[in-house]
Write a protein that holds these residues in place. Sequence first.
Motif, PDB file in Angstrom:
ATOM      1  N   GLU A   1       0.838  -1.208   0.000  1.00  0.00           N
ATOM      2  CA  GLU A   1       0.000   0.000   0.000  1.00  0.00           C
ATOM      3  C   GLU A   1       0.872   1.257   0.000  1.00  0.00           C
ATOM      4  O   GLU A   1       0.563   2.246  -0.676  1.00  0.00           O
ATOM      5  CB  GLU A   1      -0.913   0.044   1.240  1.00  0.00           C
ATOM      6  CG  GLU A   1      -1.752  -1.195   1.465  1.00  0.00           C
ATOM      7  CD  GLU A   1      -1.017  -2.279   2.259  1.00  0.00           C
ATOM      8  OE1 GLU A   1       0.072  -2.713   1.821  1.00  0.00           O
ATOM      9  OE2 GLU A   1      -1.527  -2.681   3.307  1.00  0.00           O
TER      10      GLU A   1
ATOM     11  N   ASP B   1       2.576   1.707  -3.450  1.00  0.00           N
ATOM     12  CA  ASP B   1       1.647   2.282  -4.430  1.00  0.00           C
ATOM     13  C   ASP B   1       1.565   3.796  -4.284  1.00  0.00           C
ATOM     14  O   ASP B   1       1.624   4.532  -5.273  1.00  0.00           O
ATOM     15  CB  ASP B   1       0.237   1.692  -4.233  1.00  0.00           C
ATOM     16  CG  ASP B   1      -0.041   0.574  -5.229  1.00  0.00           C
ATOM     17  OD1 ASP B   1       0.652   0.521  -6.272  1.00  0.00           O
ATOM     18  OD2 ASP B   1      -0.942  -0.236  -4.953  1.00  0.00           O
TER      19      ASP B   1
ATOM     20  N   ASP C   1       2.640   6.648  -6.925  1.00  0.00           N
ATOM     21  CA  ASP C   1       1.597   7.587  -7.373  1.00  0.00           C
ATOM     22  C   ASP C   1       2.020   9.042  -7.183  1.00  0.00           C
ATOM     23  O   ASP C   1       1.732   9.882  -8.031  1.00  0.00           O
ATOM     24  CB  ASP C   1       0.290   7.357  -6.588  1.00  0.00           C
ATOM     25  CG  ASP C   1      -0.424   6.076  -7.002  1.00  0.00           C
ATOM     26  OD1 ASP C   1      -0.086   5.527  -8.070  1.00  0.00           O
ATOM     27  OD2 ASP C   1      -1.315   5.633  -6.240  1.00  0.00           O
TER      28      ASP C   1
ATOM     29  N   GLN D   1       4.438  -3.386  -9.414  1.00  0.00           N
ATOM     30  CA  GLN D   1       4.988  -2.143  -8.860  1.00  0.00           C
ATOM     31  C   GLN D   1       6.418  -1.914  -9.346  1.00  0.00           C
ATOM     32  O   GLN D   1       6.802  -0.785  -9.654  1.00  0.00           O
ATOM     33  CB  GLN D   1       4.936  -2.191  -7.332  1.00  0.00           C
ATOM     34  CG  GLN D   1       3.513  -2.052  -6.790  1.00  0.00           C
ATOM     35  CD  GLN D   1       3.435  -2.213  -5.289  1.00  0.00           C
ATOM     36  OE1 GLN D   1       4.215  -2.960  -4.691  1.00  0.00           O
ATOM     37  NE2 GLN D   1       2.488  -1.534  -4.667  1.00  0.00           N
TER      38      GLN D   1
END
Length: 380
Positions: free
Chosen positions: A205, A208, A212, A228
């Motif tokens: 998490e 990510d 981002d 990823q």
Amino acid sequence: MTDTYLLGGHALIDGTLARADIRLREGLVAEIGPALRPAAGALVLEVTGFTMPGLIDAHTHISWAGTAPMPRTLEGVRARAEHNLRRMQRAGVTTIRDVGSLDGVALDASGGPGRHAANQIVCAVGGHGTEAAEQWRGLPSLAMEASGPQGFRAAVRAQVERGAGLIKLTLNAADLEVTPQEARAAVNEAHRLGRRVACHASVPEAIDIAIDVGVDTIEHGNGATPAQLDRMARAGIVLVPTVWIFQRSLALARRADGGSGAAWPPPAEIWQARVDAHRDVIRHAVASGTRVAAGTDAIQGFPPDALADEILALHALGLDPIDALHAATAGGAAALGMPELGRLGEGAPADVVVFDGAPDDVVTRRERPVAVFQRGRRVR
Ligand SMILES: [Zn+2]
């Protein structure tokens, strides 16, 4: 200024080992050629092995690393940092990226390798970076805690105002601690101020979010999925996996005494899971072309000059010897966003190390350098 000639050996240039003489002048590599002839009065070093760019440790904590107990005074901490810098330099490290030290210590250090320091770690309130606070009770803190997008922006600004050359942001410990909005605010503010962001992210998490919001490097990345790593490769995000510290921590945690000496030793099963995860991460990073940089992450309980251990660990997980050395030179330069470092070429800074053996010996036997030059000045 007197020229220095490195004669008779090989040189590792852009991943290729070739017979070459090298001339250093005024802090730069002035000339690389097949048969240079030293002028009268020049310094000459006969090279029996090979010369390569100085090593870059892309993940250090110079005020924190060391096997002796943590000093109780600021003077003691500063002395420890200086001692660590000298030890790293003698091991061939000519540049470090310090991703978190007690407030002011890494910025105020002098001598040793070239230093690029984040100063304090920016993290959530009670977040990763605060766990071992008892170790520096009464001393300046390792971490600056923040809450909310405004708080993270302010923390980034505070580090830059103190002199930070980059920003260290931690997103998770066991679980995610920072919201996407907070992470984005921190990264945007850092970039607005011309600072790159080294982001501790080791659960999917957090990774990510890191990708981002556009961090520049991901530290550890144990939980990174193949998708990823593909995204990181496409975005040019450098992975600084620090695999050795996890393996070493596992070994300590398995000992009967529960790994005394480590900063905060979780049980062996947790270290085992992190070590196992790294195996897959490095394999896929190699396959996907994700840029890898070598960093030690030595903290309390670990020696500061362990970059050779990280190079060997990366090799054991699938990087060939030249690529493992590349991770500790050009990889570190990529992490810093300073492509002029970590390469051997005419006009490059004269940060070079000389070894007696071949690259394979340096990687697999952790051979130490016989000579180290920092901006042309011999320091070993
Ligand atoms: Zn670290």
